[in-house]
Enzyme design. Structure first.
Site, mmCIF file in Angstrom:
data_model
loop_
_atom_site.group_PDB
_atom_site.id
_atom_site.type_symbol
_atom_site.label_atom_id
_atom_site.label_comp_id
_atom_site.label_asym_id
_atom_site.label_seq_id
_atom_site.Cartn_x
_atom_site.Cartn_y
_atom_site.Cartn_z
ATOM 1 N N HIS A 171 0.764 -1.229 -0.285
ATOM 2 C CA HIS A 171 -0.313 0.006 0.046
ATOM 3 C C HIS A 171 0.535 1.683 -0.295
ATOM 4 C CE1 HIS A 171 -4.359 -1.710 0.485
ATOM 5 N NE2 HIS A 171 -2.864 -3.420 1.741
ATOM 6 N N ASP A 214 3.351 9.647 -0.312
ATOM 7 C CA ASP A 214 2.272 8.577 -0.506
ATOM 8 C C ASP A 214 1.902 7.468 -1.326
ATOM 9 O OD1 ASP A 214 -0.010 8.414 1.192
ATOM 10 O OD2 ASP A 214 -0.082 10.331 1.497
HETATM 11 C C1 G6P Z 1 -1.453 3.143 6.288
HETATM 12 C C2 G6P Z 1 -0.415 2.076 6.249
HETATM 13 C C3 G6P Z 1 -1.364 0.985 6.933
HETATM 14 C C4 G6P Z 1 -1.624 1.227 8.669
HETATM 15 C C5 G6P Z 1 -2.495 2.204 8.202
HETATM 16 C C6 G6P Z 1 -2.142 2.861 9.423
HETATM 17 O O1 G6P Z 1 -2.668 2.995 5.565
HETATM 18 O O2 G6P Z 1 -0.525 1.173 4.302
HETATM 19 O O3 G6P Z 1 -0.705 -0.160 6.715
HETATM 20 O O4 G6P Z 1 -2.840 -0.034 8.765
HETATM 21 O O5 G6P Z 1 -0.990 3.136 7.727
HETATM 22 O O6 G6P Z 1 -1.072 2.969 10.682
HETATM 23 P P1 G6P Z 1 -0.723 1.536 11.665
HETATM 24 O O7 G6P Z 1 0.679 2.222 12.159
HETATM 25 O O8 G6P Z 1 -1.929 2.551 12.629
HETATM 26 O O9 G6P Z 1 -2.024 0.678 11.270
#
Ligand code: G6P
Length: 479
Positions: free
Chosen positions: A165, A374
């Site tokens: 992602h 991003d």
């Molecule tokens: C981004 C990343 C995800 C992640 C999210 C939230 O979108 O690509 O993999 O889950 O951020 O971050 P966190 O560390 O809270 O999971």
């Protein structure tokens, strides 16, 4: 899921789509997890009736599989030390900054890597247990890059896809990683490795050729065991019609009007919505905005900036620092430039449900999305999906994956403060005719390429590659 508790489609991501929280009365509850990954994948899981394997967030308990809001969820337990070393450490102190153009300095620690291996093994074992025979397992994001290979060793019958992602960096940066070869080999366990942009896929293919020594041709990697891996771009999207429907609802319309009233009915409402992350360029955009007020180009009596910063990775040093910097800037700007009842910046360090976000999108005249780097940025797409009225302006960083598709936004370089000031002014002074022309074009892109189209194209590719195992595969057209 089948009667035996096994699933034909298994999503594996570090986080479950819901996060364990304590209710005010002390009982445990669930809240939607932050970030773009969850908002994109939740509708995919619902449409396919699969199972989702992930970490339930802030809990010490080792939980059994459960169903929440119609979704089959399979928790993976992390110890306090693993949260520190695997999640905060290797995932968010090493990989996250390294993959985002080293906007912050990545740290390399061998204990963090060891924890990353252990936790990836645990996720792979769980996926091997939950997947039905010949099932499709779709592994997500940088926290789990070893899972495809580990899972293939345990369950060669499975169809395995991997999707990143976040950006996949150029070789010059990736090669800093002491464990670069293991990561590349981990990913090659998948049949299809998906990226946001073609550039990421090309970086990966080049590194596989140079570092692992496999033969490659365009978007294909030929492995010695006759397997072929496809690495290509599948730009992610959102549930566009779901957001539009929400934005059209009476309740959201009323809430949008209420938000504007509470802000003193400014003639222009600027909006930023981000996880509180140093990659998002929040400080730079607020600086640009406040300089416009100080210069007299904008007036706090008729313009306001609402910045929503969702709490994120709060124990990681770099996140503590950026939060302090943002909050100091907001305090200073409001102290210097605000008037009674008219702060220049309305800052909210909180996360909100989708309905509230849709109301904010509807209320905002100018959406400001300015990351230094991003993968995609789904907030930009959500804003567009909610502007069914055809109005509203998007100021968007060239360094967000979304800029590839949303060419009609006011594109900016977030490192160039004067350039950003000019773009904010241009968007602010644009005519309805100009905004509608741009918005219409962007809406067409977002509506036609929604999250369903994204998931379908990835999953279809996965069946094609898998079906042709043993037979020579041709590169995709245009690759
Ligand atoms: C981004 C990343 C995800 C992640 C999210 C939230 O979108 O690509 O993999 O889950 O951020 O971050 P966190 O560390 O809270 O999971």
């Amino acid at each position: 899921m089948t009667a035996s508790g096994k699933a034909d489609l298994v999503i594996v991501a570090n986080r479950l789509p819901v996060d364990r929280v304590d209710n005010p009365d002390g009982t445990p509850g669930w809240r939607r997890s932050p970030g773009g990954l969850v908002s994109a994948l939740e509708p995919v899981l619902r449409a396919n009736d699969g199972a989702w394997i992930g970490w339930p967030g802030g809990t010490e308990d080792d939980l059994e599989p459960f169903v929440e809001d119609g979704m089959s969820l399979v928790p993976v337990h992390l110890t306090a030390q693993e949260i520190e070393e695997f999640y905060e450490g290797f995932s968010n102190g090493t990989l996250w900054p390294l993959y985002h153009d080293v906007v912050a300095k990545p740290e390399f620690h061998r204990e963090w890597w060891d924890a990353y291996v252990t936790v990836n093994e645990r996720f792979a074992a769980k996926a091997a247990e939950v997947a039905a025979k010949d099932a499709t397992v779709w592994v997500h994001d940088y926290q789990l890059q070893l899972v495809p290979q580990l899972l293939r060793e345990l369950r060669p019958d499975l169809r395995i896809g991997f999707y990143l992602h976040i950006p996949f960096p150029p070789g010059e940066l990736f090669q800093q990683l002491p464990w670069r070869r293991q990561i590349l080999e981990g990913l090659l366990g998948a049949d299809v490795v998906g990226f946001q942009l073609a550039g990421g896929a090309q970086n990966f293919i080049r590194l596989v050729r140079q570092r692992v020594g496999h033969k490659t041709h365009r978007d294909l990697v030929y492995l010695p065991d006759e397997r072929t891996v496809r690495a290509a771009a599948y730009p992610i999207s959102i549930d566009a019609s779901g957001f539009e429907e929400l934005a059209r609802s009476k309740a959201v319309g009323e809430r949008a009007a209420e938000i504007r009233r509470a802000l003193g009915n400014p003639s222009k409402l600027f909006l930023g919505v981000d996880r509180l992350d140093y990659t998002k360029g929040i400080l730079a955009r607020l600086r640009a905005y406040s300089e416009l007020i100080a210069d007299g180009e904008l007036d706090v009596e008729d313009a306001v900036f609402v910045q929503v910063a969702t709490p994120s990775r709060e124990r990681v040093e770099q996140y503590i620092v950026i939060r302090e910097e943002i909050e100091q800037l907001v305090g200073r700007v409001n102290g210097d430039l605000g008037r009674i009842g008219r702060p220049a910046i309305s800052y909210l360090h909180s996360s909100y449900p989708r309905e509230e976000m849709a109301a904010l999108y509807r209320a905002a005249d100018i959406m400001v999305v300015t990351p230094y780097r991003d993968g995609m940025n789904l907030v930009a797409k959500e804003y567009i999906a909610c502007r069914y009225d055809g109005d509203g302006a998007l100021v968007l960083s060239e360094f967000a994956g979304a800029a590839n598709e949303l060419r009609q936004a006011w594109l900016v370089n977030p490192y160039d403060i004067n350039g950003m000031k000019q773009a904010l002014l241009d968007a602010n002074r644009s005519t309805v005719k100009e905004r509608t022309k741009r918005m219409k074009a962007m809406r067409k892109t977002v509506v036609e390429n929604d999250v369903k189209a994204w998931a379908d194209s990835f999953l279809q590719e996965l069946s094609r590659v898998r079906e042709s195992h043993g037979k020579p595969l041709r590169p995709a057209r245009g690759s």
